[in-house]
Motif scaffolding. Structure first.
Motif, short mmCIF file in Angstrom:
data_model
loop_
_atom_site.label_atom_id
_atom_site.label_comp_id
_atom_site.label_asym_id
_atom_site.label_seq_id
_atom_site.Cartn_x
_atom_site.Cartn_y
_atom_site.Cartn_z
N TYR A 168 0.87 -1.18 0.00
CA TYR A 168 0.00 0.00 0.00
C TYR A 168 0.91 1.23 0.00
CZ TYR A 168 -3.56 -3.37 1.39
OH TYR A 168 -4.41 -4.45 1.44
N CYS A 169 0.85 2.01 -1.09
CA CYS A 169 1.77 3.12 -1.29
C CYS A 169 1.05 4.46 -1.26
CB CYS A 169 2.43 3.03 -2.66
SG CYS A 169 3.03 1.42 -3.11
N PRO A 170 1.69 5.48 -0.68
CA PRO A 170 1.16 6.83 -0.86
C PRO A 170 1.20 7.16 -2.36
CG PRO A 170 2.78 6.79 0.90
CD PRO A 170 2.84 5.45 0.22
N GLU A 171 0.25 7.93 -2.80
CA GLU A 171 0.13 8.23 -4.23
C GLU A 171 1.42 8.76 -4.84
OE1 GLU A 171 -3.39 9.94 -6.94
OE2 GLU A 171 -2.92 11.13 -5.16
N LYS A 172 2.13 9.63 -4.11
CA LYS A 172 3.33 10.22 -4.68
C LYS A 172 4.50 9.25 -4.79
CE LYS A 172 4.86 12.70 -0.55
NZ LYS A 172 5.15 14.05 -0.08
N LEU A 173 4.40 8.08 -4.19
CA LEU A 173 5.45 7.07 -4.31
C LEU A 173 5.09 5.93 -5.25
CD1 LEU A 173 6.69 6.68 -0.62
CD2 LEU A 173 7.74 7.97 -2.47
N MET A 174 3.89 5.93 -5.75
CA MET A 174 3.41 4.81 -6.56
C MET A 174 4.31 4.55 -7.78
SD MET A 174 1.27 2.46 -6.59
CE MET A 174 -0.46 2.36 -6.39
N ALA A 175 4.69 5.56 -8.50
CA ALA A 175 5.53 5.37 -9.69
C ALA A 175 6.89 4.78 -9.31
CB ALA A 175 5.70 6.68 -10.44
N ALA A 176 7.47 5.25 -8.22
CA ALA A 176 8.77 4.74 -7.78
C ALA A 176 8.67 3.27 -7.36
CB ALA A 176 9.29 5.59 -6.62
N VAL A 177 7.60 2.90 -6.71
CA VAL A 177 7.41 1.50 -6.31
C VAL A 177 7.23 0.62 -7.54
CG1 VAL A 177 5.90 -0.12 -5.08
CG2 VAL A 177 6.52 2.05 -4.01
N LEU A 178 6.45 1.09 -8.49
CA LEU A 178 6.21 0.30 -9.70
C LEU A 178 7.49 0.05 -10.49
CD1 LEU A 178 2.76 1.73 -10.85
CD2 LEU A 178 3.24 -0.51 -9.80
N THR A 179 8.45 0.99 -10.44
CA THR A 179 9.72 0.76 -11.14
C THR A 179 10.53 -0.36 -10.50
OG1 THR A 179 10.93 2.43 -9.90
CG2 THR A 179 9.88 3.16 -11.94
N GLN A 180 10.27 -0.65 -9.23
CA GLN A 180 10.97 -1.71 -8.50
C GLN A 180 10.20 -3.03 -8.47
OE1 GLN A 180 14.00 -1.31 -7.26
NE2 GLN A 180 14.15 0.87 -7.68
N LYS A 181 9.05 -3.08 -9.13
CA LYS A 181 8.14 -4.21 -8.97
C LYS A 181 8.76 -5.56 -9.38
CE LYS A 181 3.45 -5.73 -9.64
NZ LYS A 181 2.15 -5.47 -10.19
N ASN A 182 9.51 -5.62 -10.46
CA ASN A 182 10.11 -6.89 -10.88
C ASN A 182 11.07 -7.41 -9.82
OD1 ASN A 182 8.69 -7.16 -13.27
ND2 ASN A 182 10.23 -6.06 -14.45
N LEU A 183 11.87 -6.54 -9.27
CA LEU A 183 12.80 -6.92 -8.22
C LEU A 183 12.04 -7.39 -6.98
CD1 LEU A 183 16.09 -5.47 -7.44
CD2 LEU A 183 14.46 -5.27 -5.60
N LEU A 184 10.99 -6.67 -6.60
CA LEU A 184 10.16 -7.05 -5.45
C LEU A 184 9.48 -8.39 -5.69
CD1 LEU A 184 8.63 -3.53 -4.72
CD2 LEU A 184 10.46 -4.67 -3.44
N ARG A 185 9.07 -8.63 -6.91
CA ARG A 185 8.44 -9.91 -7.26
C ARG A 185 9.43 -11.06 -7.09
NH1 ARG A 185 6.51 -8.89 -12.45
NH2 ARG A 185 4.58 -8.09 -11.58
N GLU A 186 10.70 -10.84 -7.44
CA GLU A 186 11.73 -11.87 -7.26
C GLU A 186 11.89 -12.22 -5.78
OE1 GLU A 186 15.45 -10.90 -9.12
OE2 GLU A 186 14.47 -10.41 -11.01
N VAL A 187 11.90 -11.21 -4.92
CA VAL A 187 12.01 -11.45 -3.48
C VAL A 187 10.79 -12.22 -2.99
CG1 VAL A 187 12.15 -10.38 -1.19
CG2 VAL A 187 13.49 -9.44 -3.09
N ALA A 188 9.62 -11.82 -3.45
CA ALA A 188 8.39 -12.51 -3.04
C ALA A 188 8.43 -13.98 -3.46
CB ALA A 188 7.17 -11.81 -3.64
N GLN A 189 8.85 -14.24 -4.68
CA GLN A 189 8.90 -15.62 -5.16
C GLN A 189 9.92 -16.44 -4.38
OE1 GLN A 189 9.45 -14.99 -9.37
NE2 GLN A 189 7.24 -14.78 -9.71
N TYR A 190 11.01 -15.82 -3.97
CA TYR A 190 12.01 -16.50 -3.13
C TYR A 190 11.36 -16.99 -1.83
CZ TYR A 190 16.01 -17.07 -0.03
OH TYR A 190 16.91 -17.56 0.87
N LEU A 191 10.41 -16.22 -1.32
CA LEU A 191 9.71 -16.58 -0.08
C LEU A 191 8.51 -17.49 -0.32
CD1 LEU A 191 9.83 -13.12 1.72
CD2 LEU A 191 11.07 -15.21 2.37
N GLY A 192 8.27 -17.87 -1.57
CA GLY A 192 7.16 -18.76 -1.89
C GLY A 192 5.85 -18.03 -2.12
N LEU A 193 5.93 -16.73 -2.32
CA LEU A 193 4.73 -15.92 -2.58
C LEU A 193 4.60 -15.74 -4.09
CD1 LEU A 193 5.54 -13.33 0.20
CD2 LEU A 193 3.92 -15.23 0.35
#
Length: 119
Positions: A54-79
């Motif tokens: 859950y991101c504040p609106e002004k950080l949404m674009a910055a979070v989305l640029t990191q999404k692939n990397l975050l997805r890799e971490v999630a998959q490492y944890l079985g998510l």
């Protein structure tokens, strides 16, 4: 069994220690692991857990640029996935039932929206 809260903490810790640039963005967000249960399909049917950020609106674009990397971490944890939600819109939506149905989440979102952060 590892709880959703434990998984969310592990996710945040891994991101903090292995991907500092992504951590600088998501540390201002509310990270939650969701375990959807659909009892209307079958009483014991569980979908796999995923990360909801859950991101504040002004950080949404910055979070989305990191999404692939975050997805890799999630998959490492079985998510299975990382979902980014606009916390600003969720809290401000006059039709939202979030305050009534999930008051703690609503308060947590208010907290992240009220804290100062830099892009």
């Amino acid at each position: 069994m590892i709880t959703e809260e434990d998984l969310a903490q592990q996710f945040a810790t891994i991101v903090e220690h292995t991907h500092p640039s992504a951590w600088e963005v998501i540390r201002h967000c509310y990270v939650k692991v969701i375990n959807p249960q659909f009892t209307y399909l079958h009483p014991t049917y569980f979908h796999k857990r995923y990360v909801s950020i859950y991101c504040p609106e002004k950080l949404m674009a910055a979070v989305l640029t990191q999404k692939n990397l975050l997805r890799e971490v999630a998959q490492y944890l079985g998510l299975i996935e990382v979902v980014c939600l606009n916390a600003t819109n969720l809290v401000r939506d006059p039709m939202s039932q979030l305050k009534r149905t999930h008051p703690q989440l609503w308060l947590d979102l208010l907290w992240i929206l009220s804290t100062k952060h830099e892009n």
